[in-house]
Design a protein around this motif. Structure first.
Motif, PDB file in Angstrom:
ATOM      1  N   VAL A 124       0.863  -1.175   0.000  1.00 19.10           N
ATOM      2  CA  VAL A 124       0.000   0.000   0.000  1.00 19.10           C
ATOM      3  C   VAL A 124       0.901   1.227   0.000  1.00 19.10           C
ATOM      4  O   VAL A 124       2.109   1.109   0.103  1.00 19.10           O
ATOM      5  CB  VAL A 124      -0.941   0.007   1.228  1.00 19.10           C
ATOM      6  N   GLY A 125       0.316   2.373  -0.103  1.00 19.32           N
ATOM      7  CA  GLY A 125       1.116   3.595  -0.203  1.00 19.32           C
ATOM      8  C   GLY A 125       1.866   3.899   1.083  1.00 19.32           C
ATOM      9  O   GLY A 125       1.699   3.252   2.111  1.00 19.32           O
ATOM     10  N   ALA A 159      -5.896  -4.177   2.563  1.00 17.00           N
ATOM     11  CA  ALA A 159      -4.953  -4.918   1.727  1.00 17.00           C
ATOM     12  C   ALA A 159      -4.792  -6.348   2.242  1.00 17.00           C
ATOM     13  O   ALA A 159      -4.731  -7.307   1.464  1.00 17.00           O
ATOM     14  CB  ALA A 159      -3.618  -4.205   1.683  1.00 17.00           C
ATOM     15  N   ARG A 167      -7.817  -8.167   1.077  1.00 16.93           N
ATOM     16  CA  ARG A 167      -7.896  -8.335  -0.362  1.00 16.93           C
ATOM     17  C   ARG A 167      -6.869  -9.351  -0.870  1.00 16.93           C
ATOM     18  O   ARG A 167      -7.123 -10.126  -1.763  1.00 16.93           O
ATOM     19  CB  ARG A 167      -7.621  -6.992  -1.035  1.00 16.93           C
ATOM     20  N   TYR A 177     -10.777 -11.856  -8.952  1.00 19.52           N
ATOM     21  CA  TYR A 177      -9.978 -10.877  -8.253  1.00 19.52           C
ATOM     22  C   TYR A 177     -10.722  -9.562  -8.280  1.00 19.52           C
ATOM     23  O   TYR A 177     -11.243  -9.161  -9.323  1.00 19.52           O
ATOM     24  CB  TYR A 177      -8.638 -10.751  -8.966  1.00 19.52           C
ATOM     25  N   SER A 178     -10.782  -8.907  -7.125  1.00 21.37           N
ATOM     26  CA  SER A 178     -11.551  -7.666  -7.063  1.00 21.37           C
ATOM     27  C   SER A 178     -10.739  -6.492  -7.587  1.00 21.37           C
ATOM     28  O   SER A 178      -9.679  -6.176  -7.069  1.00 21.37           O
ATOM     29  CB  SER A 178     -11.954  -7.387  -5.624  1.00 21.37           C
ATOM     30  N   LEU A 179     -11.260  -5.864  -8.647  1.00 17.51           N
ATOM     31  CA  LEU A 179     -10.600  -4.671  -9.176  1.00 17.51           C
ATOM     32  C   LEU A 179     -11.173  -3.427  -8.543  1.00 17.51           C
ATOM     33  O   LEU A 179     -10.659  -2.337  -8.716  1.00 17.51           O
ATOM     34  CB  LEU A 179     -10.821  -4.585 -10.687  1.00 17.51           C
ATOM     35  N   ASN A 185       1.854  -5.785  -6.505  1.00 13.29           N
ATOM     36  CA  ASN A 185       2.279  -4.403  -6.690  1.00 13.29           C
ATOM     37  C   ASN A 185       1.474  -3.642  -7.722  1.00 13.29           C
ATOM     38  O   ASN A 185       1.164  -2.478  -7.527  1.00 13.29           O
ATOM     39  CB  ASN A 185       3.756  -4.356  -7.077  1.00 13.29           C
ATOM     40  N   ASN A 186       1.152  -4.273  -8.862  1.00  9.66           N
ATOM     41  CA  ASN A 186       0.408  -3.493  -9.841  1.00  9.66           C
ATOM     42  C   ASN A 186      -0.890  -4.165 -10.278  1.00  9.66           C
ATOM     43  O   ASN A 186      -1.498  -3.744 -11.258  1.00  9.66           O
ATOM     44  CB  ASN A 186       1.283  -3.105 -11.038  1.00  9.66           C
ATOM     45  N   ASN A 187      -1.302  -5.182  -9.523  1.00  6.81           N
ATOM     46  CA  ASN A 187      -2.618  -5.793  -9.702  1.00  6.81           C
ATOM     47  C   ASN A 187      -2.835  -6.434 -11.064  1.00  6.81           C
ATOM     48  O   ASN A 187      -3.954  -6.756 -11.424  1.00  6.81           O
ATOM     49  CB  ASN A 187      -3.723  -4.757  -9.467  1.00  6.81           C
ATOM     50  N   GLN A 188      -1.778  -6.594 -11.840  1.00  6.09           N
ATOM     51  CA  GLN A 188      -1.955  -7.215 -13.147  1.00  6.09           C
ATOM     52  C   GLN A 188      -1.912  -8.729 -12.999  1.00  6.09           C
ATOM     53  O   GLN A 188      -1.171  -9.251 -12.163  1.00  6.09           O
ATOM     54  CB  GLN A 188      -0.849  -6.760 -14.107  1.00  6.09           C
ATOM     55  N   LEU A 214      11.587  -9.007 -15.189  1.00  4.50           N
ATOM     56  CA  LEU A 214      10.340  -9.099 -14.427  1.00  4.50           C
ATOM     57  C   LEU A 214      10.602  -9.681 -13.041  1.00  4.50           C
ATOM     58  O   LEU A 214      10.148  -9.154 -12.030  1.00  4.50           O
ATOM     59  CB  LEU A 214       9.353  -9.989 -15.185  1.00  4.50           C
ATOM     60  N   ASP A 255      12.726  -7.438 -10.595  1.00  5.49           N
ATOM     61  CA  ASP A 255      11.913  -6.349 -10.061  1.00  5.49           C
ATOM     62  C   ASP A 255      10.893  -6.870  -9.053  1.00  5.49           C
ATOM     63  O   ASP A 255      10.618  -6.227  -8.049  1.00  5.49           O
ATOM     64  CB  ASP A 255      11.205  -5.603 -11.193  1.00  5.49           C
TER      65      ASP A 255
END
Ligand SMILES: Nc1ncnc2c1ncn2[C@@H]1O[C@H](COP(=O)(O)OP(=O)(O)OP(=O)(O)O)[C@@H](O)[C@H]1O
Ligand code: SF4
Ligand SMILES: [Mg+2]
Lengths: 346, 592, 351
Positions: free
Chosen positions: C60-61, C72, C75, C99-101, C118-121, C306, C309
């Motif tokens: 999270v931020g 989080a 989720r 998955y909840s967007l 990290n980026n929900n992809q 990938l 990172d």
């Protein structure tokens, strides 16, 4: 270069030396002999005496630049030491062939036995694969491989030791060579197989009227096959003569040692009557005088010459050559009175 | 020390005048003002080091071309409502217009808020708890539909009240009086969100729990940029952000590449801060950091998006080559790098022991790890020079050369009852090389007066949850000094100070007031300031807070951090925006 | 009787049985690999006292509120027992998951490796998206290093001690010891930024988009990556070749009267290359799991970039996805190499 040789094969003062990091290895150091078609020469000597290097030298397999070769090798009127590599290559396989020591490692593990024979055949015969294959099966049959048409596609590791040796022979004989060198063809084979292989070779030799060199540690083998015998020690010939000369009238202490250590059927194979003490000489720092002197029981009888002077290879009588400082009479009496009785007593 | 700051002030002063002279107060004129800048600012090729710090370099009206950004990292999200990266608050303005934004000016003038989506600054009610913004009329999304007040309300709701959008700050959730609102993903009826009201399509009213005089700063956050409820796809919205700015999304491959193209529905007439120079803007994510520097210097890309400056290899090249150095700027970041001394750990509970440290520290040595003068100016206050309300002062002058005043240090040691010094621990994030080096420099400094420091290293991941941010742990382990840094979310004294100096913010874990300063005077001043609507009076109060904090001697600044950013020759309309400490990404153009 | 075996190549049924057995073993291995990765990410941190909240705070931020962190945790299901989490992951691969967007749910059809923290992809499409870059890099480099490495090794061996041999081996030593990070940046700086012959970092373009650009952008990465391996392979080949050339069967081949060229190509190379082929298969398999350093240096968005990172960002689903992906390639490479070896070397049997 001296005059061309009259014999089918003649070596004149052949020297093959290898420069190494430790020094110059004089594997073959002044070897000379002659051999005619249809005849068999036996070369005997301990491990490291230069037997294989000599045969590879004849085949021109030391011509890759690393070995220093001098002297002359005459084969059927051609001198090979000075001949081009490429020319000698064309003679290999056809004019002269070799049966190698240790056929498992001498055959390529990734190619079938048949294809290795086919390859050898097709180098010298412009024939199709099918013809060559038939010839390979034929050869395998002649060296006594059962069901050769099936076994032709087997790989070397699928053959037994004796069969591999036969296959090796089949390969060497596939182009009817005029000179055949067999390097310890029977070591590591059991006695019955040994006998079969030796018979096979003499049969084939007779058939093609080729000259045969048989190399071995085993005097029993040469006794059966050879017309002449050459005893090598430390890269040099120490005694040369007919089979009879060597077996009944040997004059060199090293030959006595070899005869004494001959395994016989009535003895345990490991048990030796007159073992040769010590180890083979260094080929780099050859002992002064006679190379055999550190191990020779008779060096004391030469008034110091054995340790100071290199003995020459001299004829005693009728083509029988010996390299020893002991006076001829003394050599004879030692053989007759000391060695022979001892061998017979057992 | 003093000298540096005088210079810095002078620079800011020049910036201010230049900005005013050139831009006439606002950047509204766009093209016209930039050519004015060009005339006064000198021809492009002669640009010098730090020129873009005080004026617009390579001013140009030429449109077209592709502006290329590269980022070594990947963003938390390109969704304006779901990001906490400073560069993204700068960059997202290319396609997202918040209610207010910072003036497009270098220097202090750029710290002023100007209307963006709104017609003017917020109108606060008498009790300071209601803030009203009127939207400009005729602002459209890139699909041509008009922006409505409800879209602003929805944007606030989604960015602050959902479990899915976790990356941005949650100030609105903290300050708005929204009852038990569950957020728009659980409760699709926006009328249930009472924290924001939209009496008509062009009015947005924020209802606060308590007076908050800096609310305008909050709505300058990209989270106030409108999002039509029908277009929201939650965490996936970052792929298809609906634009209100001069550029719109062409394609966005998350974590890989973002391409923007001109938004024909953006109207320059409604926008006083942005330009629309390039035809395209391309952003590559996850690029090799060292290679980014090389590509910048070779002119193959235009901007390192992160704005955090060159890597060490790139810095070395710049330092060695004057021509290259002229292509760089060295702005302040919002960060202060400092040490906090725990007022609860012996012997730092005695103010004289803290003062001894202030005097004994060789600040040149503690500046070195940040990269020397290029990495930051030696600091003496809690607030940084680019914070609104900042005043320069130095309560503990430690020698003309800043290398420490050992005589004074010893006097205070004696006063503290430790004339021969003492032993203490300094806590540091072990995986942050620079901070470890600072701790070592501090260790060497204090050793000169007999203060023997032991360096304690902790992992940065749990630094604030488990270690330095957990007072219990600090007390148990006698962590007298903690090395940390802080950058504010908005450039005001309150934004900077409240979290780190307010005694009521001392938390059992995740505590940033690590010195555990609980000074009634400080707390009251903060309350007073945040209720003072007059900004001049308010800024005076922040300066006062800073002074009080420094008087406690528990806070010791090492440097006001600076970055060294590269400005390729083919980049036009370049100036450093003080609110972000990087180039104004909405102004840039490229030479073709 | 040795002669009763079918001569030469392994029979088809043997190969099929072998492959089936290996595939079962591979699936088991992949399961173990995924469990181990799970354990490294969850079990060990938990054993060290990390809470689900502490874990969630990474995704999270900055300065997230406790509510945001709790959100989080829920989720991402970080508070579930480990086995349940693993079960969900395994089930996702077989049956897919939702998955909840936010406003709606995203469907993730099987094989679903989950969504990036990290980026929900979704991870699986990301992997497929990154694969062509890695394939292009690895295969191109492999061709270069195999051809150059082996030829240099052979020539060096045949001309042992010559100037050429010594020069080649010195360069090879450099190739083995210089890090890709360094050689990559140097080659970029010289050929891309100074001479401008090749495009700079980050210029990789998919083949399907622009084959010319694809090629140009890959030349430097290929050479950089191939340099390291070519150096290794040159040394391996040289050593292997020297050993083989001393074998008795090479002497036999010469004694038959074969031309030297045939001796080298037909007899020596075959024996030298067989073990190198094994290493090559494994190296290639490893590389398909991502050429981390090369991809990072040249900013090629492949599998390696990938995963590195993802590791830095504690992005478990992505790490897990790449680990399985890479393990799959290694297993596959092993299998192919084993079958090939049995085909090439008649002494080897599949068992
Ligand atoms: N290429 C070479 N370089 C250096 N030394 C060599 C080389 N080839 C052979 N030799 C040396 O020459 C000597 C004679 O070797 P050779 O193989 O001829 O012995 P051999 O009589 O055949 O022995 P064996 O009965 O064990 O086969 C040995 O000491 C060997 O180490
Ligand atoms: S020369 Fe001397 S040492 Fe050599 S064999 Fe004759 S007696 Fe023995
Ligand atoms: Mg031999």
């Amino acid at each position: 270069m001296t005059a061309p040789s009259e014999s089918f094969l003649e070596l004149r003062d052949l020297r093959i030396h290898f420069p190494t990091e430790d020094g110059l290895v004089k594997s073959v150091d002044g070897l000379s002999f002659k051999l005619d078609r249809g005849k068999t020469l036996g070369i005997v000597g301990e491990s490291g005496s230069g037997k294989s290097v000599t045969s590879l030298g004849i085949l021109g397999l030391h011509k890759d630049g690393r070995a220093k070769i001098s002297g002359e090798i005459w084969l059927d009127g051609e001198e090979l030491v000075t001949a081009s590599q490429d020319h000698v290559r064309t003679l290999r396989g056809k004019k002269m062939a070799m049966i190698f020591q240790d056929p498992l490692s001498a055959m390529h593990p990734y190619y079938s036995v048949g294809s290795q024979i086919v390859e050898a055949y097709r180098i010298h015969h412009k024939v199709g694969k099918a013809v060559a294959r038939k010839h390979a099966i034929d050869m395998l049959g002649r060296v006594g491989i059962p069901q050769p048409d099936r076994r032709v596609d087997d790989y070397p590791h699928q053959f037994s030791g004796g069969m591999r040796q036969r296959a090796m022979i089949a390969m060497a004989l596939s182009c009817d060579p005029e000179l055949l060198i067999a390097d310890e063809p029977t070591t590591a084979l059991d006695v019955t197989v040994q006998a079969q292989i030796l018979d096979l070779m003499t049969d084939l030799q007779r058939e093609f009227d080729s000259a045969l060199i048989v190399i071995t540690h085993d005097l029993g083998v040469v006794a059966e096959l050879s017309d002449d015998i050459l005893v090598m020690y430390g890269g040099k010939c120490v005694e040369y003569g007919s089979a009879e000369d060597i077996f009944y009238r040997p004059e060199h202490p090293y030959t006595w040692g070899l005869l004494g250590s001959m395994p016989r059927l009535d003895r345990e194979p490991t048990e030796r009557l007159l073992p040769i003490k010590g180890t083979p000489p260094s080929l780099i720092n050859v002992p002064p005088g006679c190379a055999f002197n550190p191990r020779c029981g008779y060096a004391g009888r030469t008034r110091g010459r054995s340790t100071s002077q290199v003995p020459e290879l001299l004829e005693t009588e009728g083509g029988h050559l010996v390299r020893c400082h002991l006076p001829r009479a003394e050599r004879r009496s030692v053989w007759e009175n000391e060695i022979k009785p001892m061998m017979e007593s057992t | 020390m003093r000298k540096t700051n005088v210079l810095a002030l002078a620079a800011l002063g020049t910036a201010l005048t230049m900005g005013l002279a050139a831009c006439g107060g606002t950047a509204g004129g766009g093209g016209n003002t930039s050519s004015g800048n060009n005339a006064t600012g000198g021809a492009a090729p002669t640009a010098k080091h730090n020129d873009a710090y005080t004026k617009v370099v390579n001013a140009s009206d030429a449109k077209g071309g592709t502006l290329k950004f590269a980022l070594s990292d990947e963003p938390d999200s390109m969704d304006p409502g779901n990001t906490y990266y400073a560069w993204n608050w700068n960059f997202s303005r290319l396609y997202a217009r918040p209610l207010l934004t910072y003036a497009a000016e270098p220097g202090d003038a750029g710290l002023k808020l100007v209307p963006d989506l709104a017609e003017g600054p917020g109108e606060a009610s008498a009790d300071g708890k209601t803030w009203t913004y009127k939207l400009k009329k005729g602002i459209k999304y890139d699909d041509g539909t008009e922006v409505k007040a409800a879209d602003v309300k929805y944007a606030i709701a989604r960015s602050n009240f959902t479990d899915e959008l976790t990356d941005g700050p949650k100030y609105f959730a903290q300050y708005l009086d929204s009852g038990g609102y569950k957020g728009p993903y659980k409760d699709k009826n926006l009328d249930d969100f009472k924290g924001v009201e939209t009496p008509d399509d062009h009015t947005v009213v924020f209802k606060l729990k308590a007076p908050f005089s800096e609310f305008d700063f909050l709505v300058a956050n990209p989270q106030s940029a409108p999002v039509p409820q029908a277009k929201d796809t939650g965490v996936d919205y970052e792929k298809t952000v609906v634009s209100t700015g001069p550029y719109k999304f062409e394609s966005h491959e998350v974590g890989k590449q973002l391409n923007l193209v001109r938004n024909e529905n953006w109207d320059q007439a409604t926008d006083t801060t942005r330009k629309q120079m390039p035809d395209r803007i391309e952003v590559q994510f996850k690029q090799n950091a060292e290679d980014i520097d090389n590509r910048l210097m070779a002119g193959q890309i235009h901007v390192d998006l992160a704005g955090t400056g060159l890597q060490s290899a790139g810095r070395a090249k710049v330092v060695q080559d004057p021509a290259k150095k002229d292509s760089t700027d060295n702005p302040f970041t919002p960060f202060n790098r400092y040490a906090m001394m725990s007022t609860k750990v012996k012997p730092f509970d005695n103010i004289d022991c803290r003062k001894a440290v202030q005097y004994a520290t060789d600040k040149v040595a503690t500046q070195a790890p940040w990269g020397g003068p290029l990495g930051g100016d030696i600091g003496t206050t809690a607030m940084t020079p680019t914070t609104v309300g900042y005043k320069q002062f130095d309560l503990y002058p430690n020698g003309a050369d800043h290398k420490g005043d050992l005589t004074k240090a010893k006097e205070h040691l004696a006063a503290c009852g430790q004339p021969n010094g003492f032993e203490a621990n300094v806590a540091v994030r072990g995986d942050r090389t620079k901070e470890v080096q600072v701790a070592e420099a501090l260790q060497a400094s204090l050793d000169r007066v007999g203060i023997k420091l032991t360096i304690k290293k902790y992992p940065s991941g749990d630094w604030s949850a488990q270690y330095a941010g957990k007072p219990d742990f600090v007390h148990k382990n006698n962590l007298g000094i903690m090395i940390a840094g802080w950058g504010a979310d908005w450039p005001s004294g309150f934004g900077f100070l409240s979290q780190i100096v307010d005694g009521r913010f001392i938390k059992a874990s995740g505590n940033y007031n690590m010195m555990e300063l609980d000074d009634k005077a400080v707390n009251e001043l903060l309350d007073k300031g945040i209720q003072t609507t007059d900004s001049a009076a308010r800024n005076e109060i922040w300066a006062e807070v800073d002074k009080k904090v420094m008087e406690s001697a528990a806070f010791m600044s090492f440097v006001y951090e600076k970055t060294l950013i590269f400005r390729p020759a083919n980049l036009t309309n370049v100036y450093v925006h003080p609110a972000y400490g990087m180039y104004d990404y909405t102004w840039l153009g490229v030479k073709q | 009787m040795p002669g009763s075996d079918p001569p030469g190549h392994p029979g088809r049924t043997i190969v099929v049985a072998f492959i089936v057995r290996r595939v079962i073993a591979a699936v088991l291995m992949l399961a173990v690999v995924s469990m181990a990765t799970f354990a490294i990410f969850f079990l060990i941190p938990r054993a060290l006292g990390q809470t689900p909240e502490g874990m969630a705070s990474r995704y999270v931020g900055r300065d997230a509120t406790p509510e945001a962190i709790q959100g989080a945790v829920k989720r991402l299901h970080l508070d579930d027992p480990l086995l349940v989490q693993y079960g969900r992951f395994a089930k996702g691969i077989v049956a897919g998951q939702d998955y909840s967007l936010g406003p709606k749910k995203a469907e993730c059809p099987a094989p679903c490796f989950g969504f990036s923290f990290n980026n929900n992809q979704p991870v699986w499409p990301t992997l497929l998206d990154r694969l062509p870059a890695t394939l292009s890099l690895a295969l191109g480099a492999a061709v270069i290093w195999l051809v150059t490495g082996v030829s240099i090794g052979v020539v060096s061996a045949l001309r042992r001690g010559s100037v050429l041999d010594r020069a080649a081996m010195t360069v090879a030593l450099a190739g083995v010891s210089l890090p890709i990070y360094f050689t990559g940046l140097v080659s970029l700086s010289v050929f891309a930024y100074t001479l401008g012959i090749f495009p700079g970092g980050g210029s990789y373009t998919p083949f399907t988009e622009n084959p010319v650009m694809w090629f140009q952008a890959l030349v430097l990465p290929w050479i950089t990556l191939a340099f390291l391996y070519a150096a290794l392979y040159a040394r391996l080949t040289r050593a292997g070749m020297l050993e083989t050339m001393g074998e008795d069967y090479i002497r036999t081949a010469r004694a038959k009267g074969l031309k030297e060229r045939t001796v080298v190509t037909k007899h020596a190379l075959r024996a030298t290359l067989t073990p190198i082929l094994t290493i090559f298969g494994l190296d290639l398999g490893l590389l398909l799991g991502g050429a981390v350093l090369t991809e990072s240096t040249f900013s090629i968005q492949g599998i390696g970039k990938l995963v590195i990172d993802a590791i830095r960002g504690n992005d478990l689903p992505v790490v897990l996805g790449v680990t399985l992906f890479a393990a799959f390639f290694i297993v596959l490479a092993n299998l192919i190499v084993d079958v090939l070896y049995a085909v090439v070397d008649p002494r080897v049997r599949l068992s």
